[in-house]
Structures are given as C-alpha cells and as structure tokens.
Design a protein around this motif. Structure first.
Motif, PDB file in Angstrom:
ATOM      1  N   ASN A  43      28.941  66.703  62.043  1.00  0.00           N
ATOM      2  CA  ASN A  43      29.999  67.670  61.752  1.00  0.00           C
ATOM      3  C   ASN A  43      30.693  68.144  63.027  1.00  0.00           C
ATOM      4  N   GLY A  44      32.017  68.069  63.014  1.00  0.00           N
ATOM      5  CA  GLY A  44      32.799  68.497  64.172  1.00  0.00           C
ATOM      6  C   GLY A  44      32.927  67.455  65.247  1.00  0.00           C
ATOM      7  N   GLY A  45      32.324  66.272  65.045  1.00  0.00           N
ATOM      8  CA  GLY A  45      32.355  65.259  66.089  1.00  0.00           C
ATOM      9  C   GLY A  45      32.605  63.871  65.542  1.00  0.00           C
ATOM     10  N   PHE A  46      31.768  62.909  65.973  1.00  0.00           N
ATOM     11  CA  PHE A  46      32.014  61.502  65.682  1.00  0.00           C
ATOM     12  C   PHE A  46      30.758  60.865  65.086  1.00  0.00           C
ATOM     13  N   LEU A  47      31.002  59.938  64.149  1.00  0.00           N
ATOM     14  CA  LEU A  47      29.932  59.167  63.527  1.00  0.00           C
ATOM     15  C   LEU A  47      30.213  57.696  63.821  1.00  0.00           C
ATOM     16  N   GLU A  48      29.416  57.103  64.702  1.00  0.00           N
ATOM     17  CA  GLU A  48      29.616  55.712  65.103  1.00  0.00           C
ATOM     18  C   GLU A  48      28.821  54.791  64.180  1.00  0.00           C
ATOM     19  N   LEU A  49      29.534  53.915  63.474  1.00  0.00           N
ATOM     20  CA  LEU A  49      28.899  52.965  62.574  1.00  0.00           C
ATOM     21  C   LEU A  49      28.774  51.621  63.271  1.00  0.00           C
ATOM     22  N   ALA A  61      42.942  64.277  68.034  1.00  0.00           N
ATOM     23  CA  ALA A  61      42.982  64.601  66.610  1.00  0.00           C
ATOM     24  C   ALA A  61      41.596  64.630  65.987  1.00  0.00           C
ATOM     25  N   GLY A  62      40.687  63.797  66.499  1.00  0.00           N
ATOM     26  CA  GLY A  62      39.295  63.820  66.061  1.00  0.00           C
ATOM     27  C   GLY A  62      39.119  63.697  64.559  1.00  0.00           C
ATOM     28  N   PRO A  63      38.354  64.613  63.958  1.00  0.00           N
ATOM     29  CA  PRO A  63      38.038  64.517  62.533  1.00  0.00           C
ATOM     30  C   PRO A  63      39.261  64.546  61.617  1.00  0.00           C
ATOM     31  N   HIS A  64      40.392  65.029  62.093  1.00  0.00           N
ATOM     32  CA  HIS A  64      41.588  65.072  61.248  1.00  0.00           C
ATOM     33  C   HIS A  64      42.109  63.666  60.940  1.00  0.00           C
ATOM     34  N   LEU A  65      41.668  62.674  61.712  1.00  0.00           N
ATOM     35  CA  LEU A  65      42.077  61.290  61.472  1.00  0.00           C
ATOM     36  C   LEU A  65      41.150  60.580  60.492  1.00  0.00           C
ATOM     37  N   SER A  66      40.001  61.155  60.209  1.00  0.00           N
ATOM     38  CA  SER A  66      38.944  60.563  59.392  1.00  0.00           C
ATOM     39  C   SER A  66      38.229  59.431  60.111  1.00  0.00           C
ATOM     40  N   GLY A  67      38.958  58.600  60.860  1.00  0.00           N
ATOM     41  CA  GLY A  67      38.245  57.538  61.544  1.00  0.00           C
ATOM     42  C   GLY A  67      39.127  56.558  62.258  1.00  0.00           C
ATOM     43  N   VAL A  68      38.477  55.662  63.014  1.00  0.00           N
ATOM     44  CA  VAL A  68      39.147  54.596  63.745  1.00  0.00           C
ATOM     45  C   VAL A  68      38.446  53.287  63.413  1.00  0.00           C
ATOM     46  N   TRP A  69      39.240  52.275  63.108  1.00  0.00           N
ATOM     47  CA  TRP A  69      38.750  50.950  62.765  1.00  0.00           C
ATOM     48  C   TRP A  69      38.759  50.115  64.038  1.00  0.00           C
ATOM     49  N   LEU A  70      37.581  49.911  64.616  1.00  0.00           N
ATOM     50  CA  LEU A  70      37.450  49.215  65.895  1.00  0.00           C
ATOM     51  C   LEU A  70      37.067  47.759  65.639  1.00  0.00           C
ATOM     52  N   ARG A  71      38.075  46.886  65.654  1.00  0.00           N
ATOM     53  CA  ARG A  71      37.825  45.456  65.440  1.00  0.00           C
ATOM     54  C   ARG A  71      37.439  44.816  66.761  1.00  0.00           C
ATOM     55  N   SER A  72      36.169  44.506  66.915  1.00  0.00           N
ATOM     56  CA  SER A  72      35.714  43.939  68.184  1.00  0.00           C
ATOM     57  C   SER A  72      34.284  43.456  68.050  1.00  0.00           C
ATOM     58  N   ILE A 128      34.270  55.585  77.125  1.00  0.00           N
ATOM     59  CA  ILE A 128      35.377  56.480  77.477  1.00  0.00           C
ATOM     60  C   ILE A 128      35.600  57.507  76.372  1.00  0.00           C
ATOM     61  N   LEU A 129      35.568  57.054  75.105  1.00  0.00           N
ATOM     62  CA  LEU A 129      35.751  58.003  74.000  1.00  0.00           C
ATOM     63  C   LEU A 129      34.624  59.020  73.967  1.00  0.00           C
ATOM     64  N   HIS A 130      33.405  58.583  74.264  1.00  0.00           N
ATOM     65  CA  HIS A 130      32.261  59.497  74.295  1.00  0.00           C
ATOM     66  C   HIS A 130      32.455  60.555  75.381  1.00  0.00           C
ATOM     67  N   GLU A 131      32.963  60.138  76.535  1.00  0.00           N
ATOM     68  CA  GLU A 131      33.236  61.098  77.614  1.00  0.00           C
ATOM     69  C   GLU A 131      34.317  62.082  77.201  1.00  0.00           C
ATOM     70  N   MET A 132      35.361  61.595  76.536  1.00  0.00           N
ATOM     71  CA  MET A 132      36.434  62.482  76.072  1.00  0.00           C
ATOM     72  C   MET A 132      35.946  63.453  75.001  1.00  0.00           C
ATOM     73  N   ALA A 133      34.945  63.032  74.206  1.00  0.00           N
ATOM     74  CA  ALA A 133      34.429  63.906  73.154  1.00  0.00           C
ATOM     75  C   ALA A 133      33.724  65.122  73.726  1.00  0.00           C
ATOM     76  N   GLY A 134      33.240  65.024  74.966  1.00  0.00           N
ATOM     77  CA  GLY A 134      32.597  66.170  75.617  1.00  0.00           C
ATOM     78  C   GLY A 134      31.352  66.626  74.886  1.00  0.00           C
ATOM     79  N   SER A 135      31.324  67.899  74.508  1.00  0.00           N
ATOM     80  CA  SER A 135      30.148  68.478  73.865  1.00  0.00           C
ATOM     81  C   SER A 135      30.140  68.290  72.352  1.00  0.00           C
ATOM     82  N   ARG A 136      31.173  67.666  71.816  1.00  0.00           N
ATOM     83  CA  ARG A 136      31.205  67.446  70.377  1.00  0.00           C
ATOM     84  C   ARG A 136      30.103  66.471  69.948  1.00  0.00           C
ATOM     85  N   ALA A 137      29.663  66.603  68.706  1.00  0.00           N
ATOM     86  CA  ALA A 137      28.561  65.780  68.198  1.00  0.00           C
ATOM     87  C   ALA A 137      28.940  64.302  68.222  1.00  0.00           C
ATOM     88  N   TRP A 138      27.953  63.459  68.499  1.00  0.00           N
ATOM     89  CA  TRP A 138      28.147  62.017  68.470  1.00  0.00           C
ATOM     90  C   TRP A 138      26.864  61.390  67.924  1.00  0.00           C
TER      91      TRP A 138
END
Length: 582
Positions: free
Chosen positions: A93-99, A22-33, A45-55
């Motif tokens: 844009n089009g990928g993931f923003l890791e905070l 779903a990627g950007p359509h989810l807006s984000g994931v709350w990773l409690r860890s 693993i998520l980075h590998e699944m993202a492939g060529s998408r921005a990270w």
C-alpha cells in the motif's frame, strides 16, 4: 507521428520519472523485458526514486498465503491464539508491487490483484479472519513472454498504464531523464494540471487506429501527460506532453509499433529485373500484389468471413465437447481430472490421506494450531485430531489443439480460397485468445501436407496460411487421414484435439494418388467415419458457393457440426453500414 523522441532509451528514462511521480495513480507499468542487466538497472533506478515508499516483490512461485495473507503459523503456535499475517499485496500500500515473471502468475493471483487495483482495497476472508485493507499500489509487471510463451493475462495488461520495452537496450543505455522538477516534487503538483478536450480526442483517435478497445489506456495517457507537465514545471499540457503520453500508454502497447516509428526509414531496394520473374508469376498491369485470390484484399476477405461466422464458434465447440465428456463419464470425469498427483494444486479440503491422496501438512497444522490451548496439549507438542486433517488434490490442465484441414485444390483456389483464408484468420484469432495450439493441414494435388505442426504462435500460423498455394486435384481422403494422425498425436500428449475442415466436400484423388472421383468420395467418407468413431470434436465449414448435400453428408459421417460459408461481399456490407450510420 511527428514530435516523437529519438530513441526507445529516452522513453525508458521518461517512464521512470513518470512512474515515480504518479505512482499508484497509474495502477501499473508493463515492463516487457527478459531478465538481464538492462531490466535490473531500470528497476534499481525506479527503486531509488521510490525512496521510502513500500516495495514488495512477488515471485512467480508465491502462494496464496504469501500474496493475500492468512494465518501466521509460527506466531499462532507460540501465542496459542490465531495471529494474522499480512500478505505482500496489503504490504505494498502506497508503493510498488513487483511481479516477477508476471506472465506465469496464476489466474487466481491475477484476479486478486486486478480486483484490488479496481477497488483500492483488499478483503481478506480466510483462515477464520475477516479483515479489509486499504491498498493503493503501482504494479510493476515484468513480462518475459516471447514467441510461443503464454502472453501476459489480458486482465492485468489492460490495467497497466505505462508500457516499456527494454529488449533492444543495454544496461549502459538505461538512465533517468534530466527534468526541471524532481519526481517527488511532481507527485505533489501533477493532479492540478488541466487536460483539455483536444488532447483527449487525439488519444481516442490514436487508440481507435491501434484497435485499443479499453478506455483505461486513454485514462492512463491523461495521468501520464499531467505528470509530464508537472515534471517540466508547467500547469498546462503542451503538444510534446500529448505525444509522449500517447507513445508510453498507447503506441507502446502494440508490440514493435513504437520501435518501428522511431526507426529511420530504409532506402527501398531496387526492383528485380523483369527476367528474374517468371512470366506466370509476374502481376498483370494494374494488379495489386497484396490481393488474395478473387482480387480482394486480405482485410476485405476477413471482413467477408466475419459477416457469416458465428462469434466464439470454436469456444462453443470445446464447451460442448466438455459437457459430452462429462455425460459419458457418468459423473467420473471430475474425479479423473482431479485425482492426479501432478498439475495445479486445488484448495485443501477435509479428508483422509488414503487412496493416493496427499496430506497437506501446512493446512493441517494451520487448522489444529488455534485449538491447542483448548485441547490442553503438552508444551511444544501439537494435538492433532481427525477433523484437522487436510488433503490436497491436483488437477492437470488439458490443452486444446485445433487442427485446420484446408482444401487448397484447383476448384477451391479459383473460387473460394481467398474467403477460406479469411475465415481461418478469424478462427486463428479466436484460438489465440483462448491460448489453444493450432496446426495446419492442407491438401491439393495428389496428397496432403502438414504445413504447420501444433504451435501457439499466431505469427507462424498466419505465415503458413499466407504461403498456402492453390491448384491441382482434391485428395480429400488424404487430408482427413493426415488430420486424424495429427489428432491422434495430440491425444497421446494429453491434449484435446478439435478438427476444423474447410472444404466443399468434393474429392477426386484417392489415397493412392490416383484420379478416381467415385473411389475418392468413398474413401473420404470412410476416413470421416473413423474420425467419428474416435469421438473427436469436429467442425465442417462448407466453402462451396452454397451449401451442398455432399458437404453435409461428409459432416454427418464425421459427426461434425456443419456450417455453410456463403459468399459475402465486404464492400456491400461496408456501404450498407455507412447508409445506416448516415
């Protein structure tokens, strides 16, 4: 809830596939860890699944220029004209923003990220640039807050669709889910999956039961369920999709709820023998041990208190205190707050670096760089004029410490201690939302006791409150004296103390511990005058059956706002609401 998967590891793996699909359509994931091998493995693993998408990774120390973009100083100096540098937010844009350490991101950064997620665009108006970027990304917020740490900003948490807790998992337990369809293929199919009204009603029912007010969590569950169906090669939802979406988006949002549901029930311990329970502590026949004094349950007590306590009571007190401080300072309060050389930096402004003010070198260079060609300076050297100079001030954030001073004496315990606890529960929740520290002072018998030093932990405060005993004399002056000492300590630490007294104003034990109602009342008023002389903001809640002149006199001596807490029957209020709604 029947149909849940067996372990949190399965949901962590399922979340990887859902977020990748779903990627950007989810807006984000709350990773409690906490930072460690498990979180690192999950992100890899998520980075590998993202492939060529921005990270893009945003550290907690990232400044506004790096996040939003602005003047590229090096390129500007080389070219002699302003050159724009895109920020991490636009580049995601089009990928993931890791905070990284998302709970420590500044309020300004959180505001910018939330606005971008809502509008799917970023408007850049700074350093002479006016640009707009299309930004649709999935925020991966790594939340390391635990215990007394400040929690993740509620604005960002509300926009994160999937919640994953890795604290109980090892890196070896982290892996991807084995599903018929790959996340890349599911990304092309999931939006065609239909969602029926029955599923939406079920998610709404679960959200209401968990006290989740925002509709965003239900919308996220819809997206997750559709992605799950696509990952299984289906174009319609089944019951398992609905349950898994509820687990990832709703149940996991409440700390510990999903883990508790997945933990097999333990066999109940045998009841203790009757001889181990003192006769005066054993519950009578038919008595429910979960009831508070007065025979009412804690939820009913809180409901009763909620019926008579104004909303945002303590927030109004703190705002009033801030206004009073500014008036007393005659316009100098702002300079006192902003004139330091430590704390949170404020935006740069034009000025001379004199009187302890710091020169903002980078901002000065950015201001001068676009004018070098016009000024005709020598190659490799900057010409800086007075108007280019930029200074930076700092503001040191002041924390508020709310000190609850609770009457737990015999009369209060018999009559109103239950309602008093309910009122404190509501006020504690208000303090938690405003991220205040709280302290708890109780007085009973012959002296007062500090049950809870200043803390930000709501759990510790409620635990101390539930263990609050009742009975004995009323050493009111001792309670006020100890609360004053706690407030003095908070003030020395640079915090703003706020005193909340819950008592009927009747004192009968002196500071020396002797029973003397007349002297005890006189001493209580004397200590109250000391509190007023110190200028502490105070609230006096009269817990008598009805407001009394004694309680109002004590509040006036403290310079406190007076509020009567009359008796309210939660059952009657509930019945009345039902009649109106019928």
């Amino acid at each position: 809830m029947s149909g849940l998967r067996a372990t949190t590891a399965e949901y962590a793996a399922l979340a990887l596939s859902v977020v990748a699909a779903a990627g950007p359509h989810l807006s984000g994931v709350w990773l409690r860890s906490q930072a460690g091998p498990a979180r690192r493995r999950w992100l890899e693993i998520l980075h590998e699944m993202a492939g060529s998408r921005a990270w893009q990774r945003v550290p907690a120390s990232a400044d506004e220029d790096r996040l939003l973009g602005g003047l590229d100083l090096g390129a500007t100096l080389n070219s002699g004209r302003p050159v724009l540098m895109k920020g991490l937010l636009a580049e995601s844009n089009g990928g993931f923003l890791e905070l990284r350490m998302a709970e420590r991101q500044s309020p300004a950064a959180i505001s910018a990220i939330c606005a971008t997620l809502d509008s799917e665009s970023l408007r850049l108006e700074r350093d002479g640039f006016s640009r707009e970027f299309t930004v649709r990304c999935c925020v991966v917020a790594c939340d390391e807050a635990r215990g007394d740490d400040d929690p993740l900003d509620s604005r960002l948490a509300d926009r994160l669709g999937v919640v994953v807790n890795l604290d109980s998992l090892s890196a070896r337990a982290i892996g991807s889910a084995l599903l018929p369809v790959s996340p890349d293929e599911a990304a092309l199919l999931w939006q065609a999956v239909a969602v029926d009204e029955v599923a939406i009603s079920e998610w709404q029912r679960i959200a209401e039961a968990l006290a989740i007010r925002s509709p965003r969590a239900v919308f996220a569950a819809m997206t997750v369920a559709r992605a799950l169906a696509a990952l299984h090669g289906r174009d319609t939802l089944d019951d398992q999709d609905v349950i898994d979406a509820a687990a990832l988006c709703l149940i996991a949002r409440v700390p510990g709820a999903l883990e508790q549901l997945l933990t097999p029930p333990q066999e109940a311990e045998p009841p203790p023998e009757a001889r181990d329970i003192p006769p005066d502590e054993a519950p009578s026949e038919g008595e429910d041990s979960s009831t508070d004094s007065g025979g009412r349950r804690p939820d009913e007590v809180a409901a009763a208190a909620a019926a008579v306590l104004p909303d945002q009571l303590l927030a109004g007190l703190v705002s009033e205190q801030s206004r009073t401080a500014r008036q007393k300072a005659g316009g100098n309060a702002a300079s006192n707050m902003e004139g330091g050389v430590r704390g949170k930096p404020m935006p740069s402004r034009s000025g001379m670096p004199t009187g302890g003010k710091r020169l903002d070198v980078l901002a000065t260079l950015k201001t001068a760089a676009p004018w070098q060609r016009v000024r005709g300076g020598e190659p490799g050297r900057l010409r800086i004029v007075k108007s280019d100079l930029r200074i930076r001030k700092f503001t040191e954030q002041t924390r508020t410490t709310t000190i609850f001073v609770v009457d737990a004496s015999g009369s209060a315990a018999v009559q109103r201690l239950g309602e008093t606890k309910g009122a404190i529960e509501l006020l504690l929740a208000e303090c938690y939302v405003r991220r205040d520290q709280v302290a708890l002072v109780a007085f009973r018998g012959s002296q007062a006791e500090l049950l809870l030093p200043a803390t930000r932990s709501l759990v510790r405060a409620k635990r101390a409150l539930s263990a609050l005993p009742g009975g004995g004399g009323t050493p009111l002056a001792s309670g006020l004296r100890l609360a004053t000492q706690v407030a003095d300590g908070a003030l020395k630490r640079g915090e703003t103390p706020v005193l909340v007294l819950l008592s009927d104003g009747r004192g009968n034990i002196t500071l020396d511990g002797d029973p003397d109602p007349a002297l005890a009342t006189e001493q209580a008023l004397a200590v109250a005058n000391e509190i007023a002389a110190r200028g502490y903001t105070a609230l006096s809640i009269d817990t008598g059956r009805r407001g009394s002149a004694r309680g109002r006199k004590l509040a006036d001596a403290m310079g406190a706002r007076y509020l009567a807490l009359p008796f309210a029957d939660a059952t009657q209020v509930t019945d009345a609401v039902r009649e109106v709604a019928a």
